[in-house]
Every structure is written in structure tokens, then in C-alpha cells.
Design a protein around this motif. Structure first.
Motif, mmCIF file in Angstrom:
data_model
loop_
_atom_site.group_PDB
_atom_site.id
_atom_site.type_symbol
_atom_site.label_atom_id
_atom_site.label_comp_id
_atom_site.label_asym_id
_atom_site.label_seq_id
_atom_site.Cartn_x
_atom_site.Cartn_y
_atom_site.Cartn_z
ATOM 1 N N THR A 15 0.862 -1.178 0.000
ATOM 2 C CA THR A 15 0.000 0.000 0.000
ATOM 3 C C THR A 15 0.903 1.234 0.000
ATOM 4 O O THR A 15 2.120 1.139 0.184
ATOM 5 C CB THR A 15 -0.899 0.027 1.245
ATOM 6 N N ASP A 55 1.011 3.461 2.289
ATOM 7 C CA ASP A 55 1.569 3.574 3.640
ATOM 8 C C ASP A 55 2.749 2.629 3.816
ATOM 9 O O ASP A 55 3.740 2.971 4.472
ATOM 10 C CB ASP A 55 0.488 3.270 4.685
ATOM 11 N N ASP A 56 2.641 1.426 3.239
ATOM 12 C CA ASP A 56 3.758 0.477 3.316
ATOM 13 C C ASP A 56 5.005 1.064 2.661
ATOM 14 O O ASP A 56 6.114 0.959 3.197
ATOM 15 C CB ASP A 56 3.393 -0.839 2.609
ATOM 16 N N TYR A 82 6.887 4.832 12.568
ATOM 17 C CA TYR A 82 5.902 3.750 12.550
ATOM 18 C C TYR A 82 6.064 2.742 13.688
ATOM 19 O O TYR A 82 5.086 2.311 14.291
ATOM 20 C CB TYR A 82 5.950 3.023 11.202
ATOM 21 N N LEU A 126 0.003 -0.320 10.830
ATOM 22 C CA LEU A 126 -0.482 -0.475 9.450
ATOM 23 C C LEU A 126 -1.241 -1.777 9.230
ATOM 24 O O LEU A 126 -1.883 -1.942 8.191
ATOM 25 C CB LEU A 126 0.695 -0.402 8.478
ATOM 26 N N THR A 127 -1.148 -2.705 10.174
ATOM 27 C CA THR A 127 -1.818 -4.001 9.998
ATOM 28 C C THR A 127 -3.282 -3.956 10.428
ATOM 29 O O THR A 127 -4.015 -4.916 10.189
ATOM 30 C CB THR A 127 -1.094 -5.096 10.803
ATOM 31 N N PRO A 158 -7.796 -0.117 7.827
ATOM 32 C CA PRO A 158 -7.667 1.335 7.641
ATOM 33 C C PRO A 158 -8.960 2.086 7.902
ATOM 34 O O PRO A 158 -10.055 1.551 7.764
ATOM 35 C CB PRO A 158 -7.266 1.456 6.169
ATOM 36 N N GLN A 198 -8.029 6.733 5.379
ATOM 37 C CA GLN A 198 -6.874 6.021 4.860
ATOM 38 C C GLN A 198 -7.227 5.199 3.624
ATOM 39 O O GLN A 198 -6.376 4.953 2.783
ATOM 40 C CB GLN A 198 -6.294 5.092 5.926
ATOM 41 N N LYS A 209 -5.341 3.867 -0.695
ATOM 42 C CA LYS A 209 -4.989 2.526 -1.128
ATOM 43 C C LYS A 209 -4.762 2.471 -2.625
ATOM 44 O O LYS A 209 -5.478 3.104 -3.398
ATOM 45 C CB LYS A 209 -6.081 1.521 -0.756
ATOM 46 N N GLU A 233 -4.566 -5.858 2.486
ATOM 47 C CA GLU A 233 -3.813 -5.917 3.730
ATOM 48 C C GLU A 233 -2.456 -5.248 3.570
ATOM 49 O O GLU A 233 -1.917 -5.143 2.468
ATOM 50 C CB GLU A 233 -3.599 -7.386 4.143
ATOM 51 N N SER A 234 -1.907 -4.831 4.684
ATOM 52 C CA SER A 234 -0.573 -4.247 4.679
ATOM 53 C C SER A 234 0.477 -5.318 4.434
ATOM 54 O O SER A 234 0.322 -6.483 4.810
ATOM 55 C CB SER A 234 -0.302 -3.558 6.020
ATOM 56 N N CYS A 253 1.526 -7.352 7.434
ATOM 57 C CA CYS A 253 0.727 -8.484 7.933
ATOM 58 C C CYS A 253 1.444 -9.806 7.682
ATOM 59 O O CYS A 253 1.197 -10.808 8.368
ATOM 60 C CB CYS A 253 -0.643 -8.505 7.262
#
Length: 266
Positions: A96, A98-99, A132, A165-166, A169, A173, A177, A184-185, A188
Motif C-alpha cells: 500500500t 503507507d507500506d 511507525y 499499518l496491519t 484502515p 486512509q 490505497k 492488507e498491509s 501483515c
């Protein structure tokens, strides 16, 4: 002249049964001999596996200094690993936005195979201080026990408040995506131990990215260069085509003028 002795039905049946019995005996002997040969083949295969394993162990040790040197050089290049992950088609699909932001703090990835190689390996992710989580290193280990049963375990990620992040969202958020809302992040994966024997991401990192991460870091540059070349080729082809059309058009005009002059002379 003597009359030939007649063979009774009973005697013919007995002869046929004896022949069948002999055939069965020969077949059984052949099966036993095949089994013995197969045991020899299996013994050689086992011996080959042991020797191959020794060679793999030898060269795994020889590669270690080069892996270390490579890691030291990679550390000089900002965002090397996140770029390699983003450029890898399978890994990129798991990231994602965020990742990607979190992985910008990733400074080092290393794969450590266990000494005997066959019983498993560890993947380490080393991070700079980031907003994070508090971990400097997040690891995931893959094991095969004596019976060949796979398992995995990983470091517990110490997320900072509001930065996990797991977790699912929020509505705000979700708009960030890359694909569908429920993706999923990437993180995960560290806590997913459901099917350690078929962990595709672990296998991709170990067998594809780790042996040569540079090819994926450079992938975007190569694509850009290739794309530019394709565009130049297309431009040249279009230009050539236009020139040919102009030449054809001029020829046609010339032919029409010639015909017209001929008519006037007549």
C-alpha cells in the motif's frame, strides 16, 4: 501302426496350470529383482543429495563475504530496498502507499540460511529510526523439523500509537490505497504463519530478490530507457512512412500531368 495316445482334458488343464504357475514365478522373480535395482538407485540418489548438500554448504560460506560487501555498498544508496520492492511485480502488488512510506526507512535486507541449509532460513529487515515502530530489526524465520513439517515465527512489531499499518484502515486512509479497500498491509506477512510451507513472499525474497536485488532496483531505469527507444523507433517508422507516402503522391501527380499533356498534344 500304433495309435497316438490321447491327452485327457485333465492332463491338458494341468499342463496349462503349470505354465501359468511358471510364468507367475518368473514375474515375481522379476519384480524382486526390480526392487533390488530400485534400492540401489535410491541409495545413489541419497548419496548424491548428501554430496550436493555439502557443495551448497561450502559455497554458501564462500558467498557470505560478498553478501556483506554488497550490503555495505547498498547502504550508500538511499531507498535502495523500497525501490527494488516497488519494481518487483509480485511484491509491488502487496504494497500500500503507507507500506511504501514505512519501507523508505528500510536500510538492509538479508537472508541467512541455517548452517545445514535444509532446515530453514531467516529473513531480516533492518530499519532506521522511523515514525511507525520501535524495532530496529524485524525478522521472519522458516523451519523444517526432522519430519519435514514446516513452521515459521517472527518478531513482534512494536507499533507506535496510531501507526499500526496491519489494522483495518480508517475511511480517510482507504482513499490512499493503491488497489481495493480491503488490501492488507505488507507488514501483515510477518504475523501470518498459516501456511509456512507455501509462503510465496518468503520464497520470492529468498530465491529471486536476494540473489540479485540490483536488477530490480534498476528495473525502472531499464524500462524507461527501453520505452524511450521504442518511442524513437516508432517516430522513425512514422517519419519513414510519411516520406514514402509523399513520394507516392508526387509520383501519382507526375503521372497525371504526363497523361494530361499527352491529351492536349493529341
Amino acid at each position: 501302426m500304433a495309435t497316438p495316445a490321447k491327452v485327457t482334458k485333465t492332463e491338458g488343464k494341468n499342463n496349462h496350470d503349470a505354465a501359468d504357475e511358471q510364468a507367475d514365478k518368473e514375474q515375481q522373480e522379476a519384480i524382486e529383482q526390480i526392487d533390488e535395482v530400485q534400492n540401489e538407485i535410491d541409495r545413489l540418489n541419497e548419496q548424491a543429495s548428501e554430496e550436493i548438500l555439502k557443495v551448497e554448504q561450502k559455497y554458501n560460506k564462500l558467498r557470505q563475504p560478498f553478501f556483506k560487501k554488497r550490503s555495505d555498498l547498498i547502504a550508500k544508496i538511499p531507498n535502495f530496498w523500497v525501490t527494488a520492492f516497488v519494481n518487483h511485480p509480485q511484491v509491488s502488488a502487496l504494497l500500500t502507499e503507507d507500506d511504501e512510506e514505512a519501507l523508505q526507512f528500510l536500510t538492509k535486507v538479508e537472508v541467512q540460511e541455517f548452517d545445514d541449509i535444509k532446515s530453514g532460513y531467516t529473513i531480516n529487515f533492518c530499519f532506521d529510526s522511523n515514525p511507525y515502530f520501535d524495532n530496529e530489526v524485524i525478522s521472519k524465520e522458516f523451519h523444517l523439523n526432522d519430519t519435514g513439517e514446516p513452521s515459521s515465527k517472527s518478531t513482534t512489531i512494536k507499533w507506535k500509537e496510531g501507526k499500526d499499518l496491519t489494522k483495518k484502515p480508517t475511511a480517510a486512509q482507504k482513499g490512499k490505497k493503491r488497489s481495493h479497500d480491503d488490501q492488507e498491509s505488507f507488514f501483515c506477512w510477518f504475523s501470518d504463519h498459516a501456511d509456512a510451507g507455501a509462503d510465496e513472499l518468503g520464497e520470492v525474497i529468498k530465491d529471486d530478490i536476494w540473489p540479485n536485488p540490483l536488477q530490480y532496483y534498476l528495473a525502472s531505469e531499464i524500462d524507461e530507457e527501453t520505452g524511450a527507444g521504442d518511442e524513437d523507433d516508432l517516430d522513425e517508422e512514422n517519419l519513414d512512412g510519411e516520406e514514402e507516402e509523399e513520394e507516392d503522391f508526387d509520383d501519382e501527380d507526375g503521372a497525371e500531368d504526363d497523361d494530361g499533356d499527352g491529351e492536349e498534344e493529341g
